[in-house]
Motif scaffolding. Structure first.
Motif, PDB file in Angstrom:
ATOM      1  N   TYR A  97     -12.565 -44.492 -34.908  1.00 15.47           N
ATOM      2  CA  TYR A  97     -12.850 -45.835 -34.393  1.00 15.47           C
ATOM      3  C   TYR A  97     -11.736 -46.398 -33.519  1.00 15.47           C
ATOM      4  O   TYR A  97     -11.778 -47.564 -33.141  1.00 15.47           O
ATOM      5  CB  TYR A  97     -13.111 -46.796 -35.556  1.00 15.47           C
ATOM      6  N   VAL A  98     -10.708 -45.600 -33.219  1.00 18.26           N
ATOM      7  CA  VAL A  98      -9.659 -46.070 -32.301  1.00 18.26           C
ATOM      8  C   VAL A  98      -9.838 -45.351 -30.967  1.00 18.26           C
ATOM      9  O   VAL A  98      -9.480 -44.176 -30.833  1.00 18.26           O
ATOM     10  CB  VAL A  98      -8.248 -45.810 -32.875  1.00 18.26           C
ATOM     11  N   PHE A  99     -10.408 -46.013 -29.991  1.00 21.08           N
ATOM     12  CA  PHE A  99     -10.681 -45.441 -28.671  1.00 21.08           C
ATOM     13  C   PHE A  99     -11.346 -44.072 -28.783  1.00 21.08           C
ATOM     14  O   PHE A  99     -11.073 -43.182 -27.975  1.00 21.08           O
ATOM     15  CB  PHE A  99      -9.391 -45.341 -27.836  1.00 21.08           C
ATOM     16  N   THR A 123      -4.368 -42.304 -37.171  1.00 25.14           N
ATOM     17  CA  THR A 123      -4.426 -42.555 -35.727  1.00 25.14           C
ATOM     18  C   THR A 123      -3.097 -42.227 -35.044  1.00 25.14           C
ATOM     19  O   THR A 123      -2.019 -42.497 -35.588  1.00 25.14           O
ATOM     20  CB  THR A 123      -4.845 -44.001 -35.418  1.00 25.14           C
ATOM     21  N   SER A 124      -3.203 -41.696 -33.843  1.00 25.25           N
ATOM     22  CA  SER A 124      -1.989 -41.396 -33.070  1.00 25.25           C
ATOM     23  C   SER A 124      -1.229 -42.672 -32.737  1.00 25.25           C
ATOM     24  O   SER A 124      -0.019 -42.633 -32.521  1.00 25.25           O
ATOM     25  CB  SER A 124      -2.351 -40.655 -31.782  1.00 25.25           C
ATOM     26  N   ALA A 125      -1.932 -43.809 -32.698  1.00 25.06           N
ATOM     27  CA  ALA A 125      -1.274 -45.064 -32.332  1.00 25.06           C
ATOM     28  C   ALA A 125      -0.097 -45.369 -33.254  1.00 25.06           C
ATOM     29  O   ALA A 125       0.928 -45.886 -32.812  1.00 25.06           O
ATOM     30  CB  ALA A 125      -2.283 -46.208 -32.376  1.00 25.06           C
ATOM     31  N   PRO A 229      -1.531 -35.490 -23.586  1.00 27.22           N
ATOM     32  CA  PRO A 229      -1.621 -36.758 -24.298  1.00 27.22           C
ATOM     33  C   PRO A 229      -0.241 -37.280 -24.684  1.00 27.22           C
ATOM     34  O   PRO A 229       0.639 -36.534 -25.088  1.00 27.22           O
ATOM     35  CB  PRO A 229      -2.411 -36.387 -25.565  1.00 27.22           C
ATOM     36  N   ALA A 230      -0.088 -38.579 -24.547  1.00 23.60           N
ATOM     37  CA  ALA A 230       1.174 -39.209 -24.889  1.00 23.60           C
ATOM     38  C   ALA A 230       0.923 -40.632 -25.376  1.00 23.60           C
ATOM     39  O   ALA A 230      -0.033 -41.276 -24.950  1.00 23.60           O
ATOM     40  CB  ALA A 230       2.103 -39.241 -23.674  1.00 23.60           C
ATOM     41  N   VAL A 231       1.785 -41.083 -26.260  1.00 21.66           N
ATOM     42  CA  VAL A 231       1.751 -42.471 -26.727  1.00 21.66           C
ATOM     43  C   VAL A 231       2.997 -43.171 -26.203  1.00 21.66           C
ATOM     44  O   VAL A 231       4.104 -42.659 -26.328  1.00 21.66           O
ATOM     45  CB  VAL A 231       1.696 -42.539 -28.266  1.00 21.66           C
TER      46      VAL A 231
HETATM   47  N1  SAH Z   1      -8.938 -41.678 -31.672  1.00 20.80           N
HETATM   48  C1  SAH Z   1      -7.630 -41.255 -31.223  1.00 20.80           C
HETATM   49  C2  SAH Z   1      -7.305 -41.777 -29.843  1.00 20.80           C
HETATM   50  C3  SAH Z   1      -8.222 -41.277 -28.748  1.00 20.80           C
HETATM   51  S1  SAH Z   1      -7.713 -41.793 -27.145  1.00 20.80           S
HETATM   52  C4  SAH Z   1      -6.596 -41.708 -32.241  1.00 20.80           C
HETATM   53  O1  SAH Z   1      -6.879 -42.525 -33.126  1.00 20.80           O
HETATM   54  O2  SAH Z   1      -5.487 -41.190 -32.191  1.00 20.80           O
HETATM   55  C5  SAH Z   1      -6.712 -40.428 -26.649  1.00 20.80           C
HETATM   56  C6  SAH Z   1      -5.247 -40.830 -26.590  1.00 20.80           C
HETATM   57  O3  SAH Z   1      -4.671 -40.753 -27.885  1.00 20.80           O
HETATM   58  C7  SAH Z   1      -4.372 -39.947 -25.732  1.00 20.80           C
HETATM   59  O4  SAH Z   1      -4.473 -40.265 -24.360  1.00 20.80           O
HETATM   60  C8  SAH Z   1      -3.008 -40.280 -26.284  1.00 20.80           C
HETATM   61  O5  SAH Z   1      -2.568 -41.547 -25.817  1.00 20.80           O
HETATM   62  C9  SAH Z   1      -3.310 -40.410 -27.758  1.00 20.80           C
HETATM   63  N2  SAH Z   1      -3.063 -39.147 -28.498  1.00 20.80           N
HETATM   64  C10 SAH Z   1      -3.944 -38.487 -29.269  1.00 20.80           C
HETATM   65  N3  SAH Z   1      -3.367 -37.411 -29.847  1.00 20.80           N
HETATM   66  C11 SAH Z   1      -2.079 -37.402 -29.435  1.00 20.80           C
HETATM   67  C12 SAH Z   1      -0.951 -36.563 -29.693  1.00 20.80           C
HETATM   68  N4  SAH Z   1      -1.021 -35.505 -30.505  1.00 20.80           N
HETATM   69  N5  SAH Z   1       0.223 -36.871 -29.097  1.00 20.80           N
HETATM   70  C13 SAH Z   1       0.336 -37.927 -28.280  1.00 20.80           C
HETATM   71  N6  SAH Z   1      -0.683 -38.762 -28.004  1.00 20.80           N
HETATM   72  C14 SAH Z   1      -1.883 -38.513 -28.576  1.00 20.80           C
END
Ligand code: SAH
Length: 262
Positions: A97-99, A123-125, A229-231
């Motif tokens: 449910y997060v993006f 979540t990655s967030a 992917p990056a946060v």
């Molecule tokens: N539902 C996922 C997010 C999906 S959107 C969650 O809750 O994590 C996709 C984004 O998630 C990517 O562009 C990046 O910003 C982040 N992300 C997901 N996995 C990651 C990882 N292993 N390392 C860094 N960023 C990640």
């Protein structure tokens, strides 16, 4: 696909980021019971054949030179397999449910009368900053965090609200819009000295953290060739970063791939 006359169902599973070690026990149990698994590129899938030993595995994730399955085709596949009697697992990266468009997939199942449940994920967030040793809240430093999609630039009003809110800002899907984020927040009064961290590929062997501040981050990220992917983490908590939280769950880190600036 199985079970003549059996009632199928769909389970959305949050797979966590980067490693199957962050899958929940409930998620692992649902994979064990699955007849079909539809998985995303960002969902941990290296050992999926072991985690879901009886399932047909369907890759619906986007990757270069690989035509992605559209969101509506994914929803159709979920429903069709479930109506045919299968236990369908939908493995997503992080939390559904997060993006993650989890809400749309749940709605599609409900419209079709297919039983659906959601198993939350890490979540990655929150966890990818933690992999770089960054706590999103810290007593006396930050009492709130805001999670933002960087898929598109924000509006001026949104930059202003964020800049005025204080606390920690976390941006997902934010590599492409990094200049817009950096300039937008500074335009709306955030200090160019505000620390920023970019954590790529969290919990994977190729995890890397790049440190900068709001005023230098565009240049530093370009030099480091930061990619998805990056946060992104923007806030004073970045100063608390330390090594070691990814190793604690068994991820081998590339210690050499560490960029620091400022
Ligand atoms: N539902 C996922 C997010 C999906 S959107 C969650 O809750 O994590 C996709 C984004 O998630 C990517 O562009 C990046 O910003 C982040 N992300 C997901 N996995 C990651 C990882 N292993 N390392 C860094 N960023 C990640």
């Amino acid at each position: 696909m199985t079970g003549a006359g059996r009632r199928g169902s769909v389970t959305l599973i949050g797979g966590g980021p980067g490693t199957e070690e962050l899958l929940t026990l409930a998620g692992a149990a649902a994979l064990r019971d699955a007849d079909v698994v539809l998985f995303d590129r960002l969902a941990p899938h290296a050992t999926l054949a072991t985690l879901a030993p009886n399932a047909e595995l369907i890759d619906v994730g986007k990757r270069p030179h690989h035509h992605p399955v559209s969101q509506s085709d994914i929803e159709d596949l979920l429903v069709a397999h479930a109506l045919a009697g299968a236990n369908v697992a939908r493995l997503k990266g992080g939390d559904p449910y997060v993006f993650g468009r989890g809400g749309e997939e749940v709605a599609a199942c409900r419209r079709a009368g297919v039983p659906v449940r959601v198993i939350p994920g890490v979540t990655s967030a929150i966890s990818v900053p933690a992999a770089a040793g960054i706590p999103l809240t810290h007593r006396g430093v930050s009492k709130l965090f805001t999670v933002v999609s960087g898929h598109e630039p924000l509006t001026e009003v949104e930059y202003r609200s964020l800049a005025g809110l204080g606390g920690t800002i976390v941006v997902l899907m934010g590599v492409g819009t990094l200049p817009a984020t950096s300039y937008g927040l500074q335009r709306e009064g955030m200090s160019p000295r505000m620390p920023v961290a970019i954590v790529e590929r969290g919990y994977s062997p190729r995890q890397r953290t790049t440190f900068a501040d709001l005023g230098t981050v565009v240049e530093v990220a370009a030099q480091a060739a930061v990619s998805s992917p990056a946060v992104l983490v923007i806030g004073e908590v970045v100063r608390l970063a330390h090594e070691g939280d990814a190793e604690a769950i068994g991820v081998v880190r590339d210690g050499a791939a560490h960029a620091a600036a400022g």
